[in-house]
Design an enzyme around this catalytic site. Sequence first.
Site, PDB file in Angstrom:
ATOM      1  N   LYS A 109       1.218   4.081  -3.049  1.00 32.95           N
ATOM      2  CA  LYS A 109       0.867   5.507  -2.884  1.00 32.95           C
ATOM      3  C   LYS A 109       2.079   6.372  -3.224  1.00 32.95           C
ATOM      4  O   LYS A 109       1.942   7.445  -3.832  1.00 32.95           O
ATOM      5  CB  LYS A 109       0.388   5.794  -1.457  1.00 32.95           C
ATOM      6  CG  LYS A 109      -0.913   5.137  -1.057  1.00 32.95           C
ATOM      7  CD  LYS A 109      -2.090   5.509  -1.925  1.00 32.95           C
ATOM      8  CE  LYS A 109      -2.664   6.876  -1.686  1.00 32.95           C
ATOM      9  NZ  LYS A 109      -3.896   7.126  -2.482  1.00 32.95           N
TER      10      LYS A 109
ATOM     11  N   TYR B  41       0.822  -1.221   0.000  1.00 35.25           N
ATOM     12  CA  TYR B  41       0.000   0.000   0.000  1.00 35.25           C
ATOM     13  C   TYR B  41       0.856   1.271   0.000  1.00 35.25           C
ATOM     14  O   TYR B  41       0.715   2.097  -0.915  1.00 35.25           O
ATOM     15  CB  TYR B  41      -1.011  -0.036   1.158  1.00 35.25           C
ATOM     16  CG  TYR B  41      -1.779   1.262   1.304  1.00 35.25           C
ATOM     17  CD1 TYR B  41      -2.763   1.627   0.388  1.00 35.25           C
ATOM     18  CD2 TYR B  41      -1.491   2.157   2.336  1.00 35.25           C
ATOM     19  CE1 TYR B  41      -3.447   2.835   0.503  1.00 35.25           C
ATOM     20  CE2 TYR B  41      -2.174   3.360   2.460  1.00 35.25           C
ATOM     21  CZ  TYR B  41      -3.149   3.691   1.543  1.00 35.25           C
ATOM     22  OH  TYR B  41      -3.822   4.888   1.648  1.00 35.25           O
TER      23      TYR B  41
HETATM   24  N1  NAD Z   1      -8.635   6.614   5.231  1.00 36.95           N
HETATM   25  C1  NAD Z   1      -7.497   7.202   5.556  1.00 36.95           C
HETATM   26  O1  NAD Z   1      -7.140   7.329   6.737  1.00 36.95           O
HETATM   27  C2  NAD Z   1      -6.606   7.738   4.467  1.00 36.95           C
HETATM   28  C3  NAD Z   1      -5.462   8.421   4.858  1.00 36.95           C
HETATM   29  C4  NAD Z   1      -4.618   8.936   3.866  1.00 36.95           C
HETATM   30  C5  NAD Z   1      -4.946   8.793   2.537  1.00 36.95           C
HETATM   31  N2  NAD Z   1      -6.046   8.128   2.168  1.00 36.95           N
HETATM   32  C6  NAD Z   1      -6.349   8.032   0.736  1.00 36.95           C
HETATM   33  O2  NAD Z   1      -7.606   8.616   0.518  1.00 36.95           O
HETATM   34  C7  NAD Z   1      -8.248   8.000  -0.587  1.00 36.95           C
HETATM   35  C8  NAD Z   1      -9.657   7.606  -0.179  1.00 36.95           C
HETATM   36  O3  NAD Z   1      -9.549   6.687   0.877  1.00 36.95           O
HETATM   37  P1  NAD Z   1     -10.808   6.251   1.747  1.00 36.95           P
HETATM   38  O4  NAD Z   1     -10.330   6.057   3.129  1.00 36.95           O
HETATM   39  O5  NAD Z   1     -11.944   7.130   1.452  1.00 36.95           O
HETATM   40  O6  NAD Z   1     -11.043   4.788   1.148  1.00 36.95           O
HETATM   41  P2  NAD Z   1     -12.373   4.142   0.599  1.00 36.95           P
HETATM   42  O7  NAD Z   1     -12.069   2.708   0.336  1.00 36.95           O
HETATM   43  O8  NAD Z   1     -13.521   4.438   1.487  1.00 36.95           O
HETATM   44  O9  NAD Z   1     -12.599   4.912  -0.766  1.00 36.95           O
HETATM   45  C9  NAD Z   1     -11.936   4.591  -1.936  1.00 36.95           C
HETATM   46  C10 NAD Z   1     -12.947   4.596  -3.058  1.00 36.95           C
HETATM   47  O10 NAD Z   1     -12.255   4.270  -4.264  1.00 36.95           O
HETATM   48  C11 NAD Z   1     -13.076   3.358  -4.960  1.00 36.95           C
HETATM   49  N3  NAD Z   1     -12.272   2.478  -5.800  1.00 36.95           N
HETATM   50  C12 NAD Z   1     -11.460   1.492  -5.390  1.00 36.95           C
HETATM   51  N4  NAD Z   1     -10.949   0.871  -6.452  1.00 36.95           N
HETATM   52  C13 NAD Z   1     -11.446   1.500  -7.559  1.00 36.95           C
HETATM   53  C14 NAD Z   1     -11.290   1.299  -8.931  1.00 36.95           C
HETATM   54  N5  NAD Z   1     -10.535   0.311  -9.425  1.00 36.95           N
HETATM   55  N6  NAD Z   1     -11.936   2.120  -9.773  1.00 36.95           N
HETATM   56  C15 NAD Z   1     -12.748   3.106  -9.297  1.00 36.95           C
HETATM   57  N7  NAD Z   1     -12.924   3.334  -8.001  1.00 36.95           N
HETATM   58  C16 NAD Z   1     -12.292   2.530  -7.137  1.00 36.95           C
HETATM   59  C17 NAD Z   1     -13.795   2.536  -3.907  1.00 36.95           C
HETATM   60  O11 NAD Z   1     -14.958   1.934  -4.442  1.00 36.95           O
HETATM   61  C18 NAD Z   1     -14.077   3.584  -2.863  1.00 36.95           C
HETATM   62  O12 NAD Z   1     -15.330   4.156  -3.046  1.00 36.95           O
HETATM   63  C19 NAD Z   1      -7.373   6.839  -1.007  1.00 36.95           C
HETATM   64  O13 NAD Z   1      -6.638   7.205  -2.137  1.00 36.95           O
HETATM   65  C20 NAD Z   1      -6.456   6.625   0.193  1.00 36.95           C
HETATM   66  O14 NAD Z   1      -5.213   6.103  -0.197  1.00 36.95           O
HETATM   67  C21 NAD Z   1      -6.911   7.605   3.102  1.00 36.95           C
HETATM   68  C1  LIG Z   2      -2.684  -2.937  17.600  1.00 40.98           C
HETATM   69  C2  LIG Z   2      -4.153  -2.557  17.629  1.00 40.98           C
HETATM   70  C3  LIG Z   2      -4.604  -2.458  19.058  1.00 40.98           C
HETATM   71  O1  LIG Z   2      -5.765  -1.768  19.301  1.00 40.98           O
HETATM   72  C4  LIG Z   2      -4.408  -1.282  16.904  1.00 40.98           C
HETATM   73  C5  LIG Z   2      -4.270  -1.431  15.405  1.00 40.98           C
HETATM   74  C6  LIG Z   2      -4.643  -0.152  14.763  1.00 40.98           C
HETATM   75  C7  LIG Z   2      -4.304  -0.137  13.274  1.00 40.98           C
HETATM   76  C8  LIG Z   2      -5.239  -1.064  12.554  1.00 40.98           C
HETATM   77  C9  LIG Z   2      -4.378   1.309  12.783  1.00 40.98           C
HETATM   78  C10 LIG Z   2      -3.347   2.186  13.513  1.00 40.98           C
HETATM   79  C11 LIG Z   2      -2.950   3.288  12.555  1.00 40.98           C
HETATM   80  C12 LIG Z   2      -3.839   3.104  11.363  1.00 40.98           C
HETATM   81  C13 LIG Z   2      -3.392   3.685  10.027  1.00 40.98           C
HETATM   82  C14 LIG Z   2      -3.139   5.178  10.103  1.00 40.98           C
HETATM   83  O2  LIG Z   2      -4.207   5.832  10.746  1.00 40.98           O
HETATM   84  C15 LIG Z   2      -2.937   5.778   8.758  1.00 40.98           C
HETATM   85  C16 LIG Z   2      -3.336   5.198   7.602  1.00 40.98           C
HETATM   86  C17 LIG Z   2      -3.029   5.896   6.341  1.00 40.98           C
HETATM   87  C18 LIG Z   2      -4.027   5.681   5.229  1.00 40.98           C
HETATM   88  O3  LIG Z   2      -3.454   6.031   3.998  1.00 40.98           O
HETATM   89  C19 LIG Z   2      -4.609   4.292   5.195  1.00 40.98           C
HETATM   90  C20 LIG Z   2      -5.067   3.812   6.537  1.00 40.98           C
HETATM   91  C21 LIG Z   2      -3.931   3.850   7.565  1.00 40.98           C
HETATM   92  C22 LIG Z   2      -2.833   2.879   7.101  1.00 40.98           C
HETATM   93  C23 LIG Z   2      -4.469   3.408   8.950  1.00 40.98           C
HETATM   94  C24 LIG Z   2      -4.860   1.908   8.924  1.00 40.98           C
HETATM   95  C25 LIG Z   2      -5.178   1.333  10.291  1.00 40.98           C
HETATM   96  C26 LIG Z   2      -4.045   1.580  11.292  1.00 40.98           C
HETATM   97  C27 LIG Z   2      -2.798   0.813  10.883  1.00 40.98           C
END
Ligand code: NAD
Ligand SMILES: C[C@@H](CO)CCC[C@@H](C)[C@H]1CC[C@H]2[C@@H]3[C@H](O)C=C4C[C@@H](O)CC[C@]4(C)[C@H]3CC[C@]12C
EC number: 1.1.1.-
Length: 369
Positions: free
Chosen positions: A163, A159
């Site tokens: 990214k 992952y």
């Molecule tokens: N959730 C977090 O904490 C977090 C943190 C940093 C960055 N991000 C980034 O933010 C973005 C959104 O993440 P999120 O948490 O909303 O995840 P999410 O899984 O809820 O949303 C991702 C969306 O992309 C769509 N998708 C996946 N594969 C696809 C494909 N092949 N074609 C079209 N659509 C597709 C999914 O259906 C979904 O609706 C991602 O790029 C993720 O890397 C998320």
């Molecule tokens: C050891 C467990 C006891 O309670 C806790 C495990 C927690 C983990 C599952 C999560 C801790 C940190 C999270 C990640 C972080 O918040 C940032 C992220 C970046 C984003 O791009 C994707 C999600 C994630 C990797 C997020 C995922 C879940 C954790 C690893």
Amino acid sequence: MADSAQAQKLVYLVTGGCGFLGEHVVRMLLQREPRLGELRVFDLHLGPWLEELKTGPVRVTAIQGDVTQAHEVAAAVAGAHVVIHTAGLVDVFGRASPKTIHEVNVQGTRNVIEACVQNGTRFLVYTSSMEVVGPNTKGHPFYRGNEDTPYEAVHRHPYPCSKALAEWLVLEANGRKVCGGLPLVTCALRPTGIYGEGHQIMRDFYRQGLRLGGRLFRAIPASVEHGRVYVGNVAWMHVLAARELEQRAALMGGQVYFCYDGSPYKSYEDFNMEFLGPCGLRLVGARPLVPYWLLVFLAALNVLLQWLLRPLLLYAPLLNPYTLAVANTTFTVSTDKAQRHFGYEPLFSWEDSRTRTILWVQATGGSAQ
Ligand SMILES: NC(=O)c1ccc[n+]([C@@H]2O[C@H](COP(=O)([O-])OP(=O)(O)OC[C@H]3O[C@@H](n4cnc5c(N)ncnc54)[C@H](O)[C@@H]3O)[C@@H](O)[C@H]2O)c1
Ligand SMILES: C[C@@H](CO)CCC[C@@H](C)[C@H]1CC[C@H]2[C@@H]3[C@H](O)C=C4C[C@@H](O)CC[C@]4(C)[C@H]3CC[C@]12C
């Protein structure tokens, strides 16, 4: 789109517009982007909630499509002025194969860039991640870092690897000539861990706590701090960045911005308790209740079980060596780059963000939604 700007209505495309962040971006655009003429929402799985948006003053077009399919992306981008590319496969639990993660996150991003170039679309905002920087595999802390803080970024997990590569593609594409001869302007936003309405993992922790009689057990020391950011502010930052890219192309083009707001720095578990506490859960233990070596062992065991069970079922628990390393490493950002470059200020205070998240957990946490 510059001079006729006041009157001209713009076509926006949001990829991944039905995801956790994507839905907030879509709703934020509809509420806060006065120049929006048409909003295209592209996703592999379209949400039923899109229907209600179609009755508003802005034309909302739902497009079911796959970012790995170049022709589908090209068709969706045709005629768009701005693309917010938030679609991605967020998987740190081993649910999808490394190949699939790469195809969606890297090839999907390449397809979006090429579609912009072919179609003359000039403005592209990419949702990157803090994980492009870290935590690294050595567990080095990143303490109150900014976009220029030196850090040994070492990626092994599919992952963060995907990214990092996708972000690089987006930044490298800045300045490429699009159809019509004008330059593409790109930037990447790097959220830390996002929370808020729709956050699946928060809901999973809530349900787990309910099953355990209203308790969660501390596994990570309270001293390990995480930067977290409210989804509404991340969405607002996307909307603002997309809006300002044209006027501030020289400054913003090819730049990265951490996403930040006023959320407090806390350990992952203590931060979650800000919401789960008011929903009736308590975190047991001032210190971790299990020794770290046991967590390391259990995480490794989970990898083995995942591998052994794969022919029969998908076993993908939250705990694995990678998630343990992330949870157990301080990663906090402190920056004002987005404020300086495009005037970003968080739209939601910490108190608002907290209240909204609590209400959401209370409303949906116990249900099957
Ligand atoms: N959730 C977090 O904490 C977090 C943190 C940093 C960055 N991000 C980034 O933010 C973005 C959104 O993440 P999120 O948490 O909303 O995840 P999410 O899984 O809820 O949303 C991702 C969306 O992309 C769509 N998708 C996946 N594969 C696809 C494909 N092949 N074609 C079209 N659509 C597709 C999914 O259906 C979904 O609706 C991602 O790029 C993720 O890397 C998320
Ligand atoms: C050891 C467990 C006891 O309670 C806790 C495990 C927690 C983990 C599952 C999560 C801790 C940190 C999270 C990640 C972080 O918040 C940032 C992220 C970046 C984003 O791009 C994707 C999600 C994630 C990797 C997020 C995922 C879940 C954790 C690893």
